[in-house]
Design a protein around this motif. Structure first.
Motif, PDB file in Angstrom:
ATOM      1  N   SER A  67       0.848  -1.191   0.000  1.00 27.92           N
ATOM      2  CA  SER A  67       0.000   0.000   0.000  1.00 27.92           C
ATOM      3  C   SER A  67       0.883   1.241   0.000  1.00 27.92           C
ATOM      4  CB  SER A  67      -0.933   0.024   1.213  1.00 27.92           C
ATOM      5  OG  SER A  67      -0.195   0.133   2.423  1.00 27.92           O
ATOM      6  N   THR A  68       0.320   2.338  -0.480  1.00 23.71           N
ATOM      7  CA  THR A  68       1.014   3.628  -0.495  1.00 23.71           C
ATOM      8  C   THR A  68       0.066   4.691   0.027  1.00 23.71           C
ATOM      9  OG1 THR A  68       2.377   2.995  -2.384  1.00 23.71           O
ATOM     10  CG2 THR A  68       2.181   5.337  -1.921  1.00 23.71           C
ATOM     11  N   ASN A  69       0.546   5.497   0.963  1.00 23.54           N
ATOM     12  CA  ASN A  69      -0.247   6.552   1.587  1.00 23.54           C
ATOM     13  C   ASN A  69       0.464   7.878   1.378  1.00 23.54           C
ATOM     14  OD1 ASN A  69      -1.694   8.209   3.454  1.00 23.54           O
ATOM     15  ND2 ASN A  69      -2.338   6.364   4.537  1.00 23.54           N
ATOM     16  N   TYR A  70      -0.210   8.867   0.806  1.00 24.56           N
ATOM     17  CA  TYR A  70       0.490  10.114   0.504  1.00 24.56           C
ATOM     18  C   TYR A  70      -0.429  11.330   0.573  1.00 24.56           C
ATOM     19  CZ  TYR A  70      -1.638   9.404  -4.126  1.00 24.56           C
ATOM     20  OH  TYR A  70      -2.521   9.188  -5.150  1.00 24.56           O
ATOM     21  N   THR A  71       0.209  12.482   0.750  1.00 26.68           N
ATOM     22  CA  THR A  71      -0.430  13.796   0.649  1.00 26.68           C
ATOM     23  C   THR A  71       0.546  14.713  -0.072  1.00 26.68           C
ATOM     24  OG1 THR A  71      -1.711  13.541   2.697  1.00 26.68           O
ATOM     25  CG2 THR A  71      -1.342  15.782   1.889  1.00 26.68           C
ATOM     26  N   TRP A  72       0.123  15.306  -1.201  1.00 28.09           N
ATOM     27  CA  TRP A  72       0.986  16.222  -1.953  1.00 28.09           C
ATOM     28  C   TRP A  72       0.198  17.430  -2.429  1.00 28.09           C
ATOM     29  CZ3 TRP A  72       5.840  15.481  -1.211  1.00 28.09           C
ATOM     30  CH2 TRP A  72       6.322  14.187  -0.992  1.00 28.09           C
ATOM     31  N   ALA A  73       0.883  18.583  -2.422  1.00 30.66           N
ATOM     32  CA  ALA A  73       0.271  19.832  -2.867  1.00 30.66           C
ATOM     33  C   ALA A  73       1.273  20.617  -3.710  1.00 30.66           C
ATOM     34  CB  ALA A  73      -0.164  20.669  -1.656  1.00 30.66           C
ATOM     35  N   ASN A  74       0.764  21.630  -4.412  1.00 29.18           N
ATOM     36  CA  ASN A  74       1.543  22.546  -5.260  1.00 29.18           C
ATOM     37  C   ASN A  74       1.897  21.906  -6.613  1.00 29.18           C
ATOM     38  OD1 ASN A  74       1.409  24.248  -3.074  1.00 29.18           O
ATOM     39  ND2 ASN A  74       3.562  24.058  -2.522  1.00 29.18           N
TER      40      ASN A  74
END
Length: 246
Positions: A67-74
């Protein structure tokens, strides 16, 4: 798209069980298990703000789950990461010599934010030499198969051909150039394909017959994972396998 492959992935054994899941947190941290190497590949994080972890759930022989868990912005049009598994066995065969190239991939989003921009994709590399590293000077072609694309994202280059029927689904083919290789991306025209059970040989045959890819090219590397652009998600692969025979 370019992705960094760590030259020194660490191995924690040939067999990982769910009871001893391994969580990868580093930018280029990898873990080898069974026939695969899982990498928390965050090659594009200079273009964004956020974080990502990848968890090796289990691996036994030719089958792996993670599994992969992420948060990205910009910078919503820039890839931040490509958390992926690399097959350590499916490589070194010329396209003309492929006799069997089966794969299965069952996955789902446990969570996803509104407006998520990400794909779920195969990333396969070919070259003139029998051995070579993905996304390197040895790469002639990057061949992607997008099983999902969220938020209106697009592959490298421009749309080349629409309505291609392969492996029981319909695809749109994109073509472009990145670094020293040509990128050819089959994008699902049928929406998300969350349970993919197919023979990959027809994709390569199509490129040989229609896009000028030489049948003498070698399969050098096969990766599968998710390219994250922006948003928050947890992607779970319940089962993945791939094998290549010549």
């Amino acid at each position: 798209m370019f992705r960094f492959i760590s030259a020194l992935p660490f191995a924690l054994g040939a067999l990982k069980l769910a009871s001893a899941a391994t969580v990868l947190t580093g930018q280029y941290t990898c873990d080898t298990a069974g026939d695969y190497t899982l990498c928390n590949d965050q090659w594009g994080i200079a273009n964004g703000v956020g974080s990502q972890t990848s968890t090796l759930i289990s691996a036994s022989g030719s089958t792996i789950s993670w599994s992969t868990n992420y948060t990205w912005a910009n910078n919503p049009n820039d890839v931040k990461t490509y958390a992926n598994v690399l097959s350590n066995t499916a490589k070194g065969v010329q396209i003309s010599q492929i006799s069997s190239f089966p794969t299965t991939w069952d996955w789902y989003y446990e969570t996803q934010s509104s407006g998520l921009r990400a794909d779920v994709s195969y990333d396969m590399w070919t070259g003139t030499a029998q051995t070579g590293t993905a996304a390197s000077s040895s790469s002639s072609y990057e061949i992607m198969i997008w099983l999902s694309g969220k938020g209106g994202i697009q592959p490298v280059g421009s749309l080349k051909t629409s309505g291609i029927s392969l492996a029981g689904y319909t695809w749109n083919l994109w073509s472009g150039t990145t670094e020293t290789w040509t990128t050819l991306s089959f994008v699902s025209a049928d929406g998300d394909i969350t349970s993919f059970n197919a023979e990959l040989t027809p994709f390569f045959q199509y490129l040989v017959e229609n896009e000028g890819v030489s049948a003498s090219q070698y399969i050098q590397a096969i990766q599968t994972g998710t390219e994250a652009f922006t948003g928050t998600a947890e992607l779970v692969t319940t089962s993945f396998s791939v094998s290549l025979s010549g």
